[in-house]
Write a protein that holds these residues in place. Sequence first.
Motif, PDB file in Angstrom:
ATOM      1  N   VAL A  10       0.849  -1.179   0.000  1.00 54.19           N
ATOM      2  CA  VAL A  10       0.000   0.000   0.000  1.00 54.19           C
ATOM      3  C   VAL A  10       0.883   1.226   0.000  1.00 54.19           C
ATOM      4  O   VAL A  10       1.804   1.329   0.816  1.00 54.19           O
ATOM      5  N   SER A  26       1.369   5.473   0.162  1.00 52.92           N
ATOM      6  CA  SER A  26       0.776   6.693   0.682  1.00 52.92           C
ATOM      7  C   SER A  26       0.687   7.735  -0.420  1.00 52.92           C
ATOM      8  O   SER A  26       1.425   7.706  -1.393  1.00 52.92           O
ATOM      9  N   ALA A  64       1.157  -4.530   3.414  1.00 49.42           N
ATOM     10  CA  ALA A  64      -0.079  -4.821   4.112  1.00 49.42           C
ATOM     11  C   ALA A  64      -0.110  -6.307   4.434  1.00 49.42           C
ATOM     12  O   ALA A  64       0.278  -7.140   3.621  1.00 49.42           O
ATOM     13  N   THR A  94     -10.460  -5.720   1.916  1.00 49.63           N
ATOM     14  CA  THR A  94      -9.493  -4.906   2.643  1.00 49.63           C
ATOM     15  C   THR A  94     -10.170  -4.396   3.904  1.00 49.63           C
ATOM     16  O   THR A  94     -11.108  -3.587   3.838  1.00 49.63           O
ATOM     17  N   ASN A 130      -8.578  -2.766   6.444  1.00 47.70           N
ATOM     18  CA  ASN A 130      -8.018  -1.427   6.575  1.00 47.70           C
ATOM     19  C   ASN A 130      -6.729  -1.419   5.748  1.00 47.70           C
ATOM     20  O   ASN A 130      -6.343  -2.462   5.213  1.00 47.70           O
ATOM     21  N   PRO A 131      -6.065  -0.268   5.598  1.00 52.89           N
ATOM     22  CA  PRO A 131      -4.865  -0.234   4.744  1.00 52.89           C
ATOM     23  C   PRO A 131      -3.772  -1.210   5.150  1.00 52.89           C
ATOM     24  O   PRO A 131      -2.877  -1.500   4.357  1.00 52.89           O
TER      25      PRO A 131
END
Length: 200
Positions: A4, A6, A16, A79, A81-82
């Motif tokens: 992942v 940013s 992840a 997913t 969360n990230p």
Amino acid sequence: MAFVSSDDPAEPEFAAAAVKILIAGGFGVGKTTMVGAVSEIAPLRTEEMLSELSAGVDDLTGVEAKTTTTVAMDFGRITINPELILYIFGTPGQDRFWFLWDELAQGSLGAVVLADTRRLDSSFAAVDFFERREIPFVVAVNCFDEAPTYTPDEVRDALDLDPYVPVQLCDARRRDSGKEVLLILMEHLIQHARTQLVQN
């Protein structure tokens, strides 16, 4: 393993955590439905039409209207969360395909045993499977419209579950309900890991 990134180019990419989860249970309890409901991608399904060849082989008691069956697995992804991605594998429910369960269980961190209160006895094999392999699991009771209603504690007693095994009522057709079950499983896995660390 998924990565992942940013939006800020100054921040490095991080991996992840990818977790393999099984959705198991008896024939016709809603495993394919749950995988399809929670998956953020088009689920992979290996369903085939029930045919005359299954007569006398597959027990359709309580699910007489069912016209298809999973012959290998269902697959989806969500997913949480990230930092956490779940890869979800739905097992086949018929007795003659149970040999696939060992293959599907390899590398899995936990499982959801989906139960139908109209045919609760069909859940015993899945519960036994995960207990024998020491794979942590939760029980999710799929609340069919015409099914009798029982409390989680009543289901726990009927399945003779250990007191620490979570039991959750759900609607396998609804994404939010399925996701809640998966979150409860994640919490259970974390607690199980902590317990293992303390014992070791």
